[in-house]
Design a protein around this motif. Structure first.
Motif, PDB file in Angstrom:
ATOM      1  N   ARG A  11       0.850  -0.992   0.043  1.00 55.85           N
ATOM      2  CA  ARG A  11      -0.197   0.057   0.105  1.00 55.85           C
ATOM      3  C   ARG A  11       0.720   1.406   0.153  1.00 55.85           C
ATOM      4  NH1 ARG A  11      -4.410   0.908   4.771  1.00 55.85           N
ATOM      5  NH2 ARG A  11      -2.321   1.087   5.796  1.00 55.85           N
ATOM      6  N   PHE A  12       1.919   1.247   0.908  1.00 59.06           N
ATOM      7  CA  PHE A  12       2.889   2.504   0.828  1.00 59.06           C
ATOM      8  C   PHE A  12       3.445   2.610  -0.620  1.00 59.06           C
ATOM      9  CE2 PHE A  12       6.604   4.646   1.981  1.00 59.06           C
ATOM     10  CZ  PHE A  12       6.195   5.769   2.685  1.00 59.06           C
ATOM     11  N   SER A  13       3.969   1.489  -1.171  1.00 61.43           N
ATOM     12  CA  SER A  13       4.409   1.623  -2.274  1.00 61.43           C
ATOM     13  C   SER A  13       3.437   2.263  -3.410  1.00 61.43           C
ATOM     14  CB  SER A  13       4.874   0.441  -2.915  1.00 61.43           C
ATOM     15  OG  SER A  13       4.111  -0.668  -3.112  1.00 61.43           O
ATOM     16  N   LEU A  14       2.293   1.896  -3.465  1.00 57.65           N
ATOM     17  CA  LEU A  14       1.190   2.322  -4.272  1.00 57.65           C
ATOM     18  C   LEU A  14       1.063   3.858  -4.060  1.00 57.65           C
ATOM     19  CD1 LEU A  14      -1.665  -0.325  -4.485  1.00 57.65           C
ATOM     20  CD2 LEU A  14      -0.196   0.692  -6.472  1.00 57.65           C
ATOM     21  N   PHE A  15       1.031   4.286  -2.607  1.00 55.82           N
ATOM     22  CA  PHE A  15       0.884   5.733  -2.392  1.00 55.82           C
ATOM     23  C   PHE A  15       2.069   6.425  -2.991  1.00 55.82           C
ATOM     24  CE2 PHE A  15      -1.638   4.542   1.704  1.00 55.82           C
ATOM     25  CZ  PHE A  15      -3.002   4.498   0.849  1.00 55.82           C
ATOM     26  N   GLU A  16       3.349   6.012  -3.062  1.00 53.63           N
ATOM     27  CA  GLU A  16       4.649   6.661  -3.389  1.00 53.63           C
ATOM     28  C   GLU A  16       4.472   6.600  -4.943  1.00 53.63           C
ATOM     29  OE1 GLU A  16       7.769   3.828  -1.799  1.00 53.63           O
ATOM     30  OE2 GLU A  16       8.427   5.672  -0.365  1.00 53.63           O
ATOM     31  N   GLU A  17       3.974   5.848  -5.427  1.00 53.28           N
ATOM     32  CA  GLU A  17       3.867   6.024  -7.009  1.00 53.28           C
ATOM     33  C   GLU A  17       2.842   6.850  -7.248  1.00 53.28           C
ATOM     34  OE1 GLU A  17       2.899   2.994 -10.839  1.00 53.28           O
ATOM     35  OE2 GLU A  17       3.018   1.811  -8.891  1.00 53.28           O
ATOM     36  N   PRO A  33      -5.536  15.632 -17.646  1.00 52.61           N
ATOM     37  CA  PRO A  33      -6.156  14.541 -18.006  1.00 52.61           C
ATOM     38  C   PRO A  33      -5.286  13.168 -17.772  1.00 52.61           C
ATOM     39  CG  PRO A  33      -6.819  16.141 -19.343  1.00 52.61           C
ATOM     40  CD  PRO A  33      -5.911  16.543 -18.737  1.00 52.61           C
ATOM     41  N   GLU A  34      -4.202  13.229 -18.496  1.00 54.69           N
ATOM     42  CA  GLU A  34      -3.458  12.140 -18.446  1.00 54.69           C
ATOM     43  C   GLU A  34      -2.884  11.731 -16.756  1.00 54.69           C
ATOM     44  OE1 GLU A  34      -1.220   8.727 -19.134  1.00 54.69           O
ATOM     45  OE2 GLU A  34      -2.405  10.051 -20.580  1.00 54.69           O
ATOM     46  N   ILE A  35      -2.648  12.704 -16.124  1.00 54.47           N
ATOM     47  CA  ILE A  35      -2.225  12.452 -14.700  1.00 54.47           C
ATOM     48  C   ILE A  35      -3.492  11.973 -13.984  1.00 54.47           C
ATOM     49  CG2 ILE A  35      -1.713  13.780 -12.461  1.00 54.47           C
ATOM     50  CD1 ILE A  35       0.701  13.270 -14.585  1.00 54.47           C
ATOM     51  N   ILE A  36      -4.755  12.580 -14.260  1.00 49.30           N
ATOM     52  CA  ILE A  36      -5.687  11.922 -13.489  1.00 49.30           C
ATOM     53  C   ILE A  36      -6.175  10.530 -13.861  1.00 49.30           C
ATOM     54  CG2 ILE A  36      -8.207  12.282 -13.593  1.00 49.30           C
ATOM     55  CD1 ILE A  36      -7.692  15.209 -13.764  1.00 49.30           C
ATOM     56  N   SER A  37      -5.863  10.098 -15.310  1.00 44.20           N
ATOM     57  CA  SER A  37      -6.136   8.833 -15.817  1.00 44.20           C
ATOM     58  C   SER A  37      -5.207   8.001 -14.956  1.00 44.20           C
ATOM     59  CB  SER A  37      -5.770   8.713 -17.120  1.00 44.20           C
ATOM     60  OG  SER A  37      -5.877   7.385 -17.676  1.00 44.20           O
ATOM     61  N   GLN A  38      -3.941   8.214 -14.855  1.00 41.17           N
ATOM     62  CA  GLN A  38      -3.008   7.625 -14.273  1.00 41.17           C
ATOM     63  C   GLN A  38      -3.286   7.338 -12.800  1.00 41.17           C
ATOM     64  OE1 GLN A  38       0.956   9.011 -14.650  1.00 41.17           O
ATOM     65  NE2 GLN A  38       0.725   9.018 -16.987  1.00 41.17           N
ATOM     66  N   LEU A  42      -4.365   3.848 -10.314  1.00 38.93           N
ATOM     67  CA  LEU A  42      -3.569   3.599  -8.840  1.00 38.93           C
ATOM     68  C   LEU A  42      -4.527   3.444  -7.627  1.00 38.93           C
ATOM     69  CD1 LEU A  42      -0.296   5.699  -9.339  1.00 38.93           C
ATOM     70  CD2 LEU A  42      -0.657   3.447  -9.413  1.00 38.93           C
ATOM     71  N   ILE A  43      -5.605   4.468  -8.011  1.00 36.76           N
ATOM     72  CA  ILE A  43      -6.677   4.595  -6.742  1.00 36.76           C
ATOM     73  C   ILE A  43      -7.343   3.098  -6.868  1.00 36.76           C
ATOM     74  CG2 ILE A  43      -9.007   5.661  -6.209  1.00 36.76           C
ATOM     75  CD1 ILE A  43      -7.588   8.363  -7.070  1.00 36.76           C
ATOM     76  N   GLN A  47      -8.051   0.585  -3.653  1.00 42.54           N
ATOM     77  CA  GLN A  47      -9.074   0.080  -3.161  1.00 42.54           C
ATOM     78  C   GLN A  47      -9.276  -1.456  -3.217  1.00 42.54           C
ATOM     79  OE1 GLN A  47     -11.619   2.034  -6.159  1.00 42.54           O
ATOM     80  NE2 GLN A  47     -11.723   4.016  -4.557  1.00 42.54           N
ATOM     81  N   GLN A  48      -8.336  -2.168  -4.079  1.00 43.85           N
ATOM     82  CA  GLN A  48      -8.616  -3.625  -4.011  1.00 43.85           C
ATOM     83  C   GLN A  48      -7.900  -4.329  -2.738  1.00 43.85           C
ATOM     84  OE1 GLN A  48     -10.483  -5.073  -6.257  1.00 43.85           O
ATOM     85  NE2 GLN A  48     -10.696  -2.952  -7.315  1.00 43.85           N
ATOM     86  N   LEU A  49      -7.164  -3.418  -2.253  1.00 45.03           N
ATOM     87  CA  LEU A  49      -6.241  -3.805  -1.250  1.00 45.03           C
ATOM     88  C   LEU A  49      -7.142  -4.023   0.235  1.00 45.03           C
ATOM     89  CD1 LEU A  49      -2.952  -1.899  -1.537  1.00 45.03           C
ATOM     90  CD2 LEU A  49      -3.576  -4.557  -2.012  1.00 45.03           C
ATOM     91  N   GLN A  50      -6.789  -4.842   0.927  1.00 44.02           N
ATOM     92  CA  GLN A  50      -7.369  -4.989   2.332  1.00 44.02           C
ATOM     93  C   GLN A  50      -7.332  -4.014   3.072  1.00 44.02           C
ATOM     94  OE1 GLN A  50      -5.353  -7.715   4.620  1.00 44.02           O
ATOM     95  NE2 GLN A  50      -6.961  -8.250   6.002  1.00 44.02           N
ATOM     96  N   GLU A  51      -8.511  -3.420   3.936  1.00 43.98           N
ATOM     97  CA  GLU A  51      -8.377  -2.080   4.725  1.00 43.98           C
ATOM     98  C   GLU A  51      -7.746  -2.381   6.125  1.00 43.98           C
ATOM     99  OE1 GLU A  51     -11.851   0.466   4.927  1.00 43.98           O
ATOM    100  OE2 GLU A  51     -12.370  -0.135   3.003  1.00 43.98           O
TER     101      GLU A  51
END
Length: 114
Positions: A11-17, A33-38, A42-43, A47-51
């Motif tokens: 999760r932290f690595s996703l936040f760093e990305e 728009p390209e940044i928002i798409s990327q 990642l979001i 969301q797929q990760l366990q909370e």
């Protein structure tokens, strides 16, 4: 326990990305728009990760991400409003041209008593 640590690391690595993607923005509305798409991708992954509760580092990183994302949205909204004003001006100019080229004809009444 090790599974939770692995999850937090992922999760932290996703936040760093996410932070890296936001840092790559050049400040122009055209690249927003390209940044928002990327970021959406990642979001979705996050969301797929366990909370689990956020760590202090994750909270700080998310605050940075939020600030950067807010700047992008603000720039995009200003650009959107500028484009809307230009469109309104173009429509006004179009109406002026149409009235000049195709003037409204006034109805002519024929006096039948003459």
């Amino acid at each position: 326990m090790q599974e939770n640590q692995e999850f937090k690391k992922n999760r932290f690595s996703l936040f760093e990305e996410m932070n890296t993607v936001l840092d790559s923005w050049n400040g122009t509305p055209e690249t927003g728009p390209e940044i928002i798409s990327q970021m959406k991708t990642l979001i979705h992954e996050v969301q797929q990760l366990q909370e689990l509760p956020l760590t202090l580092e994750e909270e700080q990183l998310l605050r940075e991400i939020y600030k950067k994302e807010t700047r992008i949205v603000a720039v995009m909204e200003v650009a959107k409003e500028e484009i809307a004003q230009e469109l309104r001006g173009m429509n006004k100019n179009k109406a002026i041209v149409q009235n000049y080229v195709y003037p409204q004809k006034t109805p002519t009444f024929v006096n039948q008593e003459l």
